[in-house]
Design a protein around this motif. Sequence first.
Motif, short mmCIF file in Angstrom:
data_model
loop_
_atom_site.label_atom_id
_atom_site.label_comp_id
_atom_site.label_asym_id
_atom_site.label_seq_id
_atom_site.Cartn_x
_atom_site.Cartn_y
_atom_site.Cartn_z
N MET A 1 0.84 -1.20 0.00
CA MET A 1 0.00 0.00 0.00
C MET A 1 0.88 1.25 0.00
O MET A 1 1.86 1.33 0.73
N ASP A 2 0.53 2.19 -0.87
CA ASP A 2 1.26 3.45 -0.96
C ASP A 2 0.40 4.56 -0.35
O ASP A 2 -0.44 5.15 -1.06
N SER A 5 0.05 8.25 -2.01
CA SER A 5 -0.85 8.51 -3.13
C SER A 5 -2.22 8.97 -2.62
O SER A 5 -2.79 9.95 -3.12
N ARG A 62 -3.69 -1.11 -14.63
CA ARG A 62 -2.51 -0.61 -13.93
C ARG A 62 -2.85 0.46 -12.91
O ARG A 62 -1.99 0.84 -12.11
N LYS A 64 -4.51 0.31 -10.25
CA LYS A 64 -4.38 -0.17 -8.87
C LYS A 64 -2.95 -0.04 -8.36
O LYS A 64 -2.73 0.02 -7.14
N GLN A 65 -1.97 0.03 -9.28
CA GLN A 65 -0.58 0.17 -8.84
C GLN A 65 -0.30 1.52 -8.21
O GLN A 65 0.71 1.68 -7.53
N MET A 67 -2.04 2.82 -5.84
CA MET A 67 -2.23 2.59 -4.40
C MET A 67 -1.47 1.36 -3.91
O MET A 67 -1.02 1.32 -2.77
N VAL A 68 -1.35 0.36 -4.78
CA VAL A 68 -0.65 -0.88 -4.40
C VAL A 68 0.46 -1.14 -5.42
O VAL A 68 0.26 -1.86 -6.40
N PRO A 69 1.63 -0.52 -5.22
CA PRO A 69 2.72 -0.65 -6.20
C PRO A 69 3.30 -2.06 -6.21
O PRO A 69 3.18 -2.80 -5.23
N PRO A 70 3.91 -2.45 -7.33
CA PRO A 70 4.55 -3.78 -7.39
C PRO A 70 5.69 -3.88 -6.38
O PRO A 70 6.43 -2.92 -6.17
N LYS A 71 5.81 -5.04 -5.76
CA LYS A 71 6.84 -5.24 -4.75
C LYS A 71 8.15 -5.64 -5.42
O LYS A 71 8.21 -6.66 -6.11
N HIS A 210 6.85 3.46 -11.42
CA HIS A 210 6.82 2.02 -11.16
C HIS A 210 7.48 1.25 -12.30
O HIS A 210 8.16 0.24 -12.06
#
Length: 246
Positions: A1-2, A5, A62, A64-65, A67-71, A210
Amino acid sequence: MDPLSLVGLLLGVGAIIGGNLLEGGNLAFLLNGPAILIVLGGTLGAALLQTPPHLFWRALKRVKQVMVPPKIDLEKRIRKIAQWSALARREGLLGLEDELDREPDGFVRKGLQLLVDGNEPEVIRDAMELEMDAKEQQEVHAAKVFEAMGGYAPTLGILGAVLGLIQVMQNLTDPERLGQGIATAFVATIYGVGVANLVFLPIANKLKAHVRAVTLGRILIIEGIIAIAEGENPRNIEIKLSGFLE
């Protein structure tokens, strides 16, 4: 979670609403259906006209990235590559075959497969860099969909303002419709500029950030696999790849 943003979006919208209230404005004045329809509907229509369907749907996926960026754990990847290197030195490159089944990332699996098959380092590099560049371009194009929407929205806001002014000119003798036309004119401009600079352009830039982070992780993988192919010492590989860390 970011969280930044979400905080950024709320802060931006809150600043505009708060500033309007401090100046004695009415919040209800900003809620204008025709202005919303002109700006958001027109912007979406322009984006659909410009963008191929598959690219538009990729861009939506994309979002959703934001708020939820790739790990992307670079330290973990470095440790894993060092372990692969040590295993290859003990058992040879064929000793890495079992790692193929355990690796969830398709890009990494491709690199390991090329390595296990005994390809030359330059062959491995060319194949992996080709795939990396292709994937990067696909993701950048998805981000550019929102960048384009950020360019269309202010222009549609101006169009809404012109339509509102036309309504004003046609109803100079009708005070009630006169006020509605003026509201649409000014609020459409606010929506156009606001949604571009608070939503579309920030989303585009966040997605591009990202993409750069994912590409950096892939470059690390390429350099690590090439180092293993060249038979470098596991400790030296770990030191070398540590340069990717901030």
